[in-house]
Design a protein around this motif. Structure first.
Motif: not given
Length: 334
Positions: A135-158
């Motif tokens: 399926v077509p991927i909206a790269f910029n939006q998808a990368i933004f979501v992934a980075v934001l999710g990584l930050v939040v989950n990284g804090i939660s892991v800590l």
């Protein structure tokens, strides 16, 4: 034959002991550090979930909306972990629980492991579907979501990871005295033992989220700059395999406790050797099983040429083994 459960009976105002009056809370009425940490992570996850779902609706981004719904599933799983903490603490003195509510903690971990397995399966199915039907991927939006999710989950892991890696630093109280004249605020590091499975389950949920976000970032960058569109679903399959392995490991460790599997062999052998140091004494039956995090119950039957009071044998069991409830049955040898 003399039998004792190892609990010193409470005394009435007249000084006479009440038969069989004792607590089986075993420290489960004390708020665990993992409870507060889990609640903080739930707040972070729920906030991120609301932001992503709202942004997905407003900006028409399916990537944001999908990740927000994904976060909601983990918010539900973490809420189950939080409920297990609260339930175990509030029902710690409920007489309907024969050995206290320690296994509620394990049950919360088991439930979380089942949800993790479902999450891994859903990841694998969706990734395979994307490999077959790209399926077509909206790269910029998808990368933004992934980075934001990584930050939040990284804090939660800590937040959760500190307690996860320092699970030995427990501070629960033992509500009864099982006749060991030792201090029970100790480290049971000598033997394998059940940890806070509820906390481990919550930790693995946020770690799984962080892992999928990290793999997604690498896959999306590879697809955007090198045209490797297949990398996105492939990383999804890799993530699903890793999450499934974590899930199965947690399922195994929690299910054995829920089914009252015998404690580790070295722990049982230590108890046996401690009791048989008494001349003319032999252990003929020994059962040791976990009733909560770092807590065991033991049922011992022994024969002796010159039997002593059960309490005397009970004192021979090392205090650092985590035996919070013991039943000792003594027989005179023929």
């Amino acid at each position: 034959m003399r039998v004792t459960d190892g609990l010193r009976p409470a005394r009435s105002s007249s000084g006479e002991p009440h038969p069989r009056v004792h607590s089986h809370a075993f420290g489960q009425d004390v708020k665990r550090p993992g409870e507060s940490r889990t609640l903080i992570v739930i707040a972070l996850t729920a906030t991120m979930m609301v932001v992503e779902i709202a942004a997905g609706i407003v900006y028409g981004s399916m990537a944001l909306l999908a990740d927000g719904l994904h976060m909601s599933s983990h918010a539900v799983a973490l809420s189950i972990n939080a409920f297990a903490y609260v339930y175990a603490r509030r029902h710690a003195h409920d007489a309907r629980f024969s050995f206290g509510t320690g296994k509620v903690n394990t049950l919360g971990g088991y439930t979380g492991a089942v949800l993790l397995a479902g999450f891994a399966l859903a990841m694998a199915v969706e990734s395979i579907n994307r490999l077959i039907n790209p399926v077509p991927i909206a790269f910029n939006q998808a990368i933004f979501v992934a980075v934001l999710g990584l930050v939040v989950n990284g804090i939660s892991v800590l937040i959760l990871g500190h307690e996860h890696h320092h699970a030995h630093a427990h501070d629960h109280d033992h509500d009864h005295d099982h006749d060991h004249d030792h201090d029970h605020d100790h480290d049971h590091g000598h033997h394998p033992e059940p940890h806070d499975h509820n906390l481990i389950s919550a930790y693995l949920h946020v770690l799984a989220d962080a892992l999928t976000s990290l793999l997604a970032i690498f896959a999306l960058l590879a697809a955007k700059y090198f045209g490797f569109v297949w990398a996105d679903p492939l990383m999804g399959i890799v993530g699903a395999i890793l999450v499934a392995r974590w899930s199965f490991g947690l399922l195994h460790s929690t299910s054995t406790i829920l089914l009252d599997r015998q404690a580790p062999e070295d722990l049982r052998e230590t108890i046996r050797q401690s009791l048989e140091r008494e001349s003319g004494t032999r252990v003929v039956d020994l059962h040791v099983w976990a009733i909560g995090p770092r807590m065991y119950s033991a049922a011992v039957s022994l024969v002796a040429m010159e039997p002593h009071a059960p309490d005397d044998y009970k004192r021979l069991i090392p205090a650092d083994l985590g035996i919070v409830h013991a039943v000792v049955e003594v027989h005179r040898a023929d």
